[in-house]
Motif scaffolding. Structure first.
Motif, PDB file in Angstrom:
ATOM      1  N   ILE A  69       0.838  -1.212   0.000  1.00  0.00           N
ATOM      2  CA  ILE A  69       0.000   0.000   0.000  1.00  0.00           C
ATOM      3  C   ILE A  69       0.867   1.254   0.000  1.00  0.00           C
ATOM      4  O   ILE A  69       0.623   2.206  -0.754  1.00  0.00           O
ATOM      5  N   VAL A  70       1.899   1.263   0.860  1.00  0.00           N
ATOM      6  CA  VAL A  70       2.794   2.415   0.913  1.00  0.00           C
ATOM      7  C   VAL A  70       3.564   2.558  -0.398  1.00  0.00           C
ATOM      8  O   VAL A  70       3.745   3.667  -0.911  1.00  0.00           O
ATOM      9  N   GLY A  71       4.004   1.424  -0.976  1.00  0.00           N
ATOM     10  CA  GLY A  71       4.701   1.461  -2.256  1.00  0.00           C
ATOM     11  C   GLY A  71       3.845   2.065  -3.358  1.00  0.00           C
ATOM     12  O   GLY A  71       4.332   2.857  -4.177  1.00  0.00           O
ATOM     13  N   LEU A 196     -12.156   4.609  -6.428  1.00  0.00           N
ATOM     14  CA  LEU A 196     -11.055   3.660  -6.617  1.00  0.00           C
ATOM     15  C   LEU A 196     -11.231   2.786  -7.850  1.00  0.00           C
ATOM     16  O   LEU A 196     -10.257   2.414  -8.502  1.00  0.00           O
ATOM     17  N   PHE A 197     -12.467   2.439  -8.169  1.00  0.00           N
ATOM     18  CA  PHE A 197     -12.721   1.449  -9.210  1.00  0.00           C
ATOM     19  C   PHE A 197     -12.980   2.128 -10.550  1.00  0.00           C
ATOM     20  O   PHE A 197     -13.519   3.230 -10.613  1.00  0.00           O
ATOM     21  N   PRO A 198     -12.622   1.451 -11.666  1.00  0.00           N
ATOM     22  CA  PRO A 198     -12.029   0.101 -11.761  1.00  0.00           C
ATOM     23  C   PRO A 198     -10.498   0.092 -11.756  1.00  0.00           C
ATOM     24  O   PRO A 198      -9.873  -0.946 -11.690  1.00  0.00           O
ATOM     25  N   ASN A 199      -9.865   1.289 -11.827  1.00  0.00           N
ATOM     26  CA  ASN A 199      -8.410   1.333 -12.024  1.00  0.00           C
ATOM     27  C   ASN A 199      -7.618   0.679 -10.897  1.00  0.00           C
ATOM     28  O   ASN A 199      -6.531   0.140 -11.117  1.00  0.00           O
ATOM     29  N   ILE A 200      -8.175   0.719  -9.675  1.00  0.00           N
ATOM     30  CA  ILE A 200      -7.441   0.142  -8.557  1.00  0.00           C
ATOM     31  C   ILE A 200      -7.250  -1.362  -8.726  1.00  0.00           C
ATOM     32  O   ILE A 200      -6.289  -1.944  -8.219  1.00  0.00           O
ATOM     33  N   ALA A 206      -1.094  -5.488 -10.530  1.00  0.00           N
ATOM     34  CA  ALA A 206       0.277  -5.200 -10.951  1.00  0.00           C
ATOM     35  C   ALA A 206       1.203  -5.069  -9.742  1.00  0.00           C
ATOM     36  O   ALA A 206       2.328  -5.583  -9.752  1.00  0.00           O
ATOM     37  N   CYS A 207       0.736  -4.383  -8.694  1.00  0.00           N
ATOM     38  CA  CYS A 207       1.572  -4.171  -7.510  1.00  0.00           C
ATOM     39  C   CYS A 207       1.882  -5.488  -6.796  1.00  0.00           C
ATOM     40  O   CYS A 207       3.029  -5.741  -6.399  1.00  0.00           O
ATOM     41  N   ILE A 208       0.864  -6.317  -6.628  1.00  0.00           N
ATOM     42  CA  ILE A 208       1.066  -7.607  -5.952  1.00  0.00           C
ATOM     43  C   ILE A 208       2.001  -8.495  -6.768  1.00  0.00           C
ATOM     44  O   ILE A 208       2.909  -9.134  -6.221  1.00  0.00           O
ATOM     45  N   SER A 209       1.795  -8.537  -8.075  1.00  0.00           N
ATOM     46  CA  SER A 209       2.642  -9.373  -8.948  1.00  0.00           C
ATOM     47  C   SER A 209       4.093  -8.927  -8.889  1.00  0.00           C
ATOM     48  O   SER A 209       5.012  -9.759  -8.782  1.00  0.00           O
ATOM     49  N   CYS A 210       4.326  -7.613  -8.964  1.00  0.00           N
ATOM     50  CA  CYS A 210       5.703  -7.109  -8.948  1.00  0.00           C
ATOM     51  C   CYS A 210       6.351  -7.303  -7.584  1.00  0.00           C
ATOM     52  O   CYS A 210       7.566  -7.552  -7.501  1.00  0.00           O
ATOM     53  N   ALA A 228       6.024   0.425  -6.027  1.00  0.00           N
ATOM     54  CA  ALA A 228       6.327   1.830  -6.330  1.00  0.00           C
ATOM     55  C   ALA A 228       6.752   1.991  -7.784  1.00  0.00           C
ATOM     56  O   ALA A 228       6.294   2.902  -8.487  1.00  0.00           O
ATOM     57  N   ILE A 229       7.602   1.085  -8.251  1.00  0.00           N
ATOM     58  CA  ILE A 229       8.118   1.192  -9.617  1.00  0.00           C
ATOM     59  C   ILE A 229       7.027   0.927 -10.644  1.00  0.00           C
ATOM     60  O   ILE A 229       6.870   1.685 -11.615  1.00  0.00           O
ATOM     61  N   ILE A 230       6.236  -0.144 -10.448  1.00  0.00           N
ATOM     62  CA  ILE A 230       5.198  -0.454 -11.440  1.00  0.00           C
ATOM     63  C   ILE A 230       4.089   0.600 -11.432  1.00  0.00           C
ATOM     64  O   ILE A 230       3.521   0.930 -12.481  1.00  0.00           O
ATOM     65  N   THR A 231       3.793   1.166 -10.265  1.00  0.00           N
ATOM     66  CA  THR A 231       2.786   2.232 -10.199  1.00  0.00           C
ATOM     67  C   THR A 231       3.248   3.456 -10.967  1.00  0.00           C
ATOM     68  O   THR A 231       2.476   4.063 -11.725  1.00  0.00           O
ATOM     69  N   ALA A 232       4.524   3.826 -10.800  1.00  0.00           N
ATOM     70  CA  ALA A 232       5.066   4.975 -11.536  1.00  0.00           C
ATOM     71  C   ALA A 232       5.019   4.720 -13.042  1.00  0.00           C
ATOM     72  O   ALA A 232       4.656   5.614 -13.823  1.00  0.00           O
TER      73      ALA A 232
END
Length: 367
Positions: A69-71, A196-200, A206-210, A228-232
């Motif tokens: 979440i913080v990432g 939040l939805f649907p983009n979250i 993506a965040c969990i996978s990375c 953090a990296i995949i979100t950016a």
């Protein structure tokens, strides 16, 4: 049947831990103390677990969830303009990181001489890298007391998490705070649950996978840096990332705070008073040093005192980013400096450490 009993016991201890954490967070909120949902759970669980250790447990998977979440929040702040600004500060990042590490080495040398404790042990306890990375390096090194390294690292981390917010909210920094609030929302984003939805869903997957992939390849602080990296990257590609509600940010703080609170167990120490004194003393000196370097940073760059201190504070990237988020400091700058130091320590420090002490050992053999 035994497995069922074990699962039932773990559920009860987790529930006890959660209740203690919520009580601590609620008390800190009522008292209007800084970072109530990070510091409150951490201190409450620290006290409770040292009084009734068998009643407390907190799986690392929960802490990892908080770090994801913080990432994600850090990744949202890494816009194109923010990344361009960070790239322009790379020389200062290298300078400040080297100064901080040299200062830590000097403090470790002084503490080692005063206490008579092995220098390698104090040095590994003082280097502000990831706790896991320093413990792995300590396990691979000869003549290192792993328990002392762990205690010094954990106490330093706790002191940073507790003292830095108190410093920032003190009159010393009051004029530099941006109202003490969280970072402003990006244009067009919503902080409510409905926005939040649907983009979250895309970002979450993506965040969990990375995070999991990063952990498998031994990426430093994978559950924080992967998201953090995949979100950016996703945000720069044009996919709008929704800002998380404050309730979810508070939950992430609780998840991380509880885990840190459970790390310290003074009962495992052989020389409690000496080791705790060393840890607290070196922690105070490191905080004072970080404050001194932050004054130099503000003189070199146009940043607020709070941003400078959080960028250079020898704490965890996740905790410093949370504090930056809550105090209105420049989160991209804080994350950029902490990220640079994380990678520098991860890739440069272990080989340097092994090379220096291997040479010293060789020199002693030929004397």
């Amino acid at each position: 049947m035994s497995l069922l009993t074990e699962n039932s016991h773990q559920a009860k201890t987790m529930l006890c831990t959660l209740i203690t954490a919520l009580a601590g967070g609620g008390m800190f909120t009522l008292l209007h103390l800084p970072l109530p949902w990070l510091l409150g759970p951490m201190i409450a669980v620290l006290i409770g677990s040292n009084l009734w250790k068998p009643l407390y447990s907190w799986p690392p998977q929960i802490r990892n969830t908080g770090m994801i979440i913080v990432g994600y929040t850090i990744g949202l702040s890494l816009t194109a303009s923010a990344l361009s600004q960070i790239a322009g500060q790379l020389p200062y990042m290298l300078l400040m990181t080297m100064l901080l590490l040299l200062f830590c080495a000097g403090v470790a040398f002084a503490v080692s001489r005063l206490s008579g404790t092995n220098y390698k042990t104090i040095l590994l306890g003082s280097i502000p890298g990831g706790l896991t990375q320093m413990l792995l390096l300590a396990e691979e090194s000869e003549d290192v007391n792993l328990t002392v390294v762990t205690v010094i690292q954990v106490i330093r981390l706790m002191m940073i998490i507790i003292c830095i917010p108190l410093l920032i909210y003190s009159p010393l920094f009051a004029s530099h705070l941006d109202g003490g609030g969280a970072m402003p929302l990006p244009q067009g984003a919503s902080a409510g649950w409905g926005g939040l939805f649907p983009n979250i869903l895309y970002y979450g997957a993506a965040c969990i996978s990375c995070a999991i992939a990063g952990q498998k390849i031994n990426f430093p602080t994978a559950y924080l840096l992967g998201p953090a990296i995949i979100t950016a990257i996703l945000q720069l590609s044009g996919l709008q990332g929704p800002v998380l509600p404050g309730t979810l940010i508070n939950a992430a703080q609780l998840m991380i705070g509880v885990y840190v609170g459970l790390l310290l167990d003074p009962r495992k120490l052989e020389h409690k008073l000496l080791t705790l004194s060393l840890a607290v003393g070196s922690g105070v000196i490191l905080i004072a040093g970080a404050y001194g370097f932050s004054l130099l940073f503000t003189a070199l760059e146009h940043v607020t005192a709070a941003t400078a201190l959080l960028s250079l504070a020898p704490g965890g990237m996740d905790q410093m980013s949370l504090i930056a988020h809550e105090t209105g400091a420049d989160l991209p700058t804080v994350a950029g400096y902490q990220l640079f130091r994380t990678f520098f320590i991860f890739f440069a420090v272990p080989p340097l450490f092994k090379m220096i002490f291997r040479r010293k050992k060789g020199a002693r053999m030929y004397q």
